[in-house]
Scaffold this motif. Structure first.
Motif, short mmCIF file in Angstrom:
data_model
loop_
_atom_site.label_atom_id
_atom_site.label_comp_id
_atom_site.label_asym_id
_atom_site.label_seq_id
_atom_site.Cartn_x
_atom_site.Cartn_y
_atom_site.Cartn_z
N GLU A 214 -7.00 -1.95 -14.60
CA GLU A 214 -7.55 -1.70 -15.93
C GLU A 214 -7.10 -2.82 -16.88
N GLY A 215 -8.07 -3.43 -17.54
CA GLY A 215 -7.78 -4.51 -18.46
C GLY A 215 -7.64 -5.87 -17.80
N GLN A 216 -7.76 -5.91 -16.46
CA GLN A 216 -7.67 -7.18 -15.75
C GLN A 216 -9.05 -7.83 -15.67
N ALA A 217 -9.08 -9.11 -15.45
CA ALA A 217 -10.33 -9.80 -15.15
C ALA A 217 -10.63 -9.58 -13.67
N GLY A 218 -11.63 -8.79 -13.36
CA GLY A 218 -11.93 -8.46 -11.97
C GLY A 218 -11.08 -7.31 -11.47
N THR A 219 -10.96 -7.22 -10.16
CA THR A 219 -10.23 -6.10 -9.54
C THR A 219 -9.21 -6.65 -8.53
N PRO A 220 -8.22 -7.41 -9.00
CA PRO A 220 -7.29 -8.06 -8.06
C PRO A 220 -6.46 -7.08 -7.24
N TYR A 221 -6.03 -5.96 -7.84
CA TYR A 221 -5.20 -5.02 -7.10
C TYR A 221 -6.03 -4.25 -6.07
N ARG A 222 -7.21 -3.81 -6.45
CA ARG A 222 -8.06 -3.15 -5.46
C ARG A 222 -8.45 -4.12 -4.35
N ASN A 223 -8.69 -5.36 -4.70
CA ASN A 223 -9.02 -6.35 -3.67
C ASN A 223 -7.87 -6.52 -2.68
N SER A 224 -6.64 -6.50 -3.19
CA SER A 224 -5.49 -6.69 -2.31
C SER A 224 -5.36 -5.52 -1.33
N VAL A 225 -5.55 -4.30 -1.82
CA VAL A 225 -5.47 -3.14 -0.93
C VAL A 225 -6.60 -3.18 0.09
N GLN A 226 -7.80 -3.53 -0.37
CA GLN A 226 -8.95 -3.58 0.54
C GLN A 226 -8.80 -4.70 1.56
N ARG A 227 -8.08 -5.76 1.19
CA ARG A 227 -7.87 -6.85 2.16
C ARG A 227 -7.10 -6.36 3.38
N TYR A 228 -6.12 -5.49 3.16
CA TYR A 228 -5.27 -5.05 4.26
C TYR A 228 -5.74 -3.75 4.90
N ARG A 229 -6.70 -3.08 4.28
CA ARG A 229 -7.16 -1.80 4.81
C ARG A 229 -7.68 -1.90 6.24
N PRO A 230 -8.54 -2.88 6.58
CA PRO A 230 -9.07 -2.92 7.95
C PRO A 230 -7.98 -3.01 9.03
N ALA A 231 -6.89 -3.71 8.72
CA ALA A 231 -5.81 -3.87 9.70
C ALA A 231 -5.14 -2.54 10.04
N CYS A 232 -5.25 -1.56 9.12
CA CYS A 232 -4.64 -0.25 9.39
C CYS A 232 -5.29 0.43 10.59
#
Length: 523
Positions: A422-440
């Motif tokens: 919230e308040g960030q430019a884009g979605t960097p934190y959601r992107n970081s979680v989604q980056r590692y999700r497939p490896a789970c």
């Protein structure tokens, strides 16, 4: 959206924004290598300042094991940027040496090839050296040459009074803060195996690691004539050949309250241990170790997570915690990401922050001795075999597939990441979680799987792989231009650190024996 009463309370009050802006810091270790890829025998470069007093550049166990420290910052980008600048400055003064890109060492020739760090002639400097000498006698030097990244994190200070008002605990605010940090610690013990699975980056090891200890190599398969590995390992650094000591399994360190933690840790520092008594403390006028107890000092207790308080020079860490409570947490279970020039990735930092906040927001009942043992088994299982097919872990006595449990955690992380965005430019934190999700769900997407794939595809030994990455990183940092202000700041700190060391040495009035006696008697 909310999965916990703590998060629900924050959302209901519209106060979830205080979850943002926690302070992040990094401590990154790297083994110095000579141009041929052997462990450096040279002293810590004088141009980098005093390893005893420098604010950002020091050494860990070995004179060749450099440690780079960033100041705390609210921005992950700022934290990683500062670490990059330190790398660039260090590389300007290595005179042909390089920093090893991997956690597991190469270029060793037995324990004697690993020089113990030196910190000058002051009492505190000699104490640090004696402690390391004791570690050599107790565990050997080779284990101490393993490098890693420590992620330091403190919750946004403005969040604590908000939570205190919402939850109305009996404890006053300062005690409430320490209780909450210990809740995080317990949950990291429960769920921290996920970090070993995702960020473990040491499934293979150079055979030179076992020089003089060849019997330990029987636990491993041979990947090539110079490399051992475990087929499904994620982090040999966090396995039974890394930072795990069998003699510490008898310790029952409590993570249920600050006072209990301090009491159990101090008891271990006072507990005699016959094998260490046989080493001797001071033999022929020279200290072999600080004492003959199961722990010489608090830092000898190897834990994936530590509660921390800023200490004054010579102050015992448990005393600092007792007087001033928990200031931040030190997450210690992270391998160097060898493909990253700084050893850590920006998305990794954001994922780690989200994970720590998840551990704050989830319920965290007391850890029994049995559950602590279960958590330890889970972490060791993931370190040794985490990419195994349909690997089961144990959750409160019941088997649960690793992939299922990992996905449950990640779903919670995505909700927290949305708040951090919230308040960030884009979605960097959601992107970081989604980056590692497939490896789970797909172990071949983990960092450790990529290492083995690269070793096989390139037909490289682990030493060749590590040395190639290290040389590439050295070129990267030598090409990194520091701005004039940052360069001046680093140069000034190097000079100031030598002045501080000389002042400490000049101020010593006690003999070393009396200094150590006074150290133990602090209250």
């Amino acid at each position: 959206m909310a999965h916990s009463s703590r998060l629900e309370n924050l959302l209901r009050a519209g106060q979830q924004g205080f979850l943002r802006d926690g302070l992040k810091g990094l401590e990154k270790e790297s083994l110095r290598l000579d141009p041929d890829g052997r462990i450096a025998q040279t002293p810590h470069p004088a141009a980098l300042g005093s390893a005893l007093t420098h604010e950002w550049i020091t050494t860990d166990y070995s004179e060749a094991l450099i440690e780079l420290i960033t100041p705390p910052a609210a921005s992950a980008e700022e934290t990683l940027g500062f670490l990059g600048d330190i790398h660039a400055y260090v590389h300007q003064h290595l005179e042909g040496e390089i920093l090893l890109a991997t956690s597991m060492p190469i270029g060793l020739d037995g324990d004697d090839s690993i020089p113990i760090a030196r910190y000058g002639r002051s009492n505190i400097g000699l104490m640090k050296q004696i402690y390391r000498r004791g570690l050599a006698h107790r565990y050997g030097r080779t284990m101490q040459s393993i490098a890693g990244v420590h992620f330091n994190y403190s919750i946004n200070e403005a969040l604590w009074p908000v939570l205190h008002d919402l939850e109305q605990p009996a404890a006053e605010l300062s005690a409430f803060v320490s209780e909450a940090y210990f809740g995080i610690i317990r949950n990291i013990h429960r769920h921290g195996w996920l970090l070993i699975y995702l960020f473990g980056n040491s499934p293979a090891i150079c055979k030179s690691f076992f020089s003089g200890r060849e019997n330990l190599a029987t636990r491993f398969a041979e990947l090539d004539p110079e490399t051992y590995y475990r087929p499904f390992a994620t982090s040999l650094r966090m396995s039974d050949i890394g930072y795990r000591n069998d003699n510490q399994t008898s310790l029952d360190i409590s993570f249920n309250a600050l006072d209990d933690y301090i009491a159990s840790l101090e008891a271990a520092i006072r507990q005699p241990y016959p094998p260490y008594e046989r080493i001797g403390i001071k033999v022929d006028g020279e200290y072999r170790q600080l004492n003959a107890n199961i722990l010489q000092i608090e830092n000898e207790y190897y834990s994936a997570i530590r509660p921390k308080q800023i200490t004054f020079s010579g102050e015992r860490p448990t005393l600092a915690l007792r007087k001033r409570g928990v200031r931040y947490l030190e997450l210690r279970a992270l391998d160097l990401l060898g493909t990253e020039p700084a050893g850590v990735a920006l998305d990794e930092l954001r994922f780690l922050e989200t994970f720590v906040l998840y551990c704050l927001l989830e319920a965290s009942p007391p850890l029994s001795t049995e559950e602590k043992a279960e958590c330890s088994r889970n972490s060791l299982t993931v370190a040794c075999c985490g990419r195994g097919p349909a690997l089961p872990l144990s959750r409160t006595g019941r088997e649960v597939p690793l992939a299922q449990w990992a996905m449950e955690i990640v779903e919670h992380l995505e909700d927290i990441a949305a708040i951090l965005d919230e308040g960030q430019a884009g979605t960097p934190y959601r992107n970081s979680v989604q980056r590692y999700r497939p490896a789970c769900q797909e172990p071949e997407l983990t960092a450790s799987a990529r290492v083995l794939r690269e070793l096989r595809d390139n037909r490289e030994t682990f030493a060749e792989f590590a040395l190639r990455l290290s040389r590439e990183h050295a070129k990267h940092w030598l090409a990194h231009r520091l701005d004039k202000d940052r360069l001046g700041r680093f140069a000034a700190e190097a000079e100031a650190s030598w002045n501080r060391q000389m002042q400490i040495e000049a101020a010593d009035r006690l003999s070393l024996d009396d200094f150590l006696s006074a150290y133990w008697q602090q209250a």
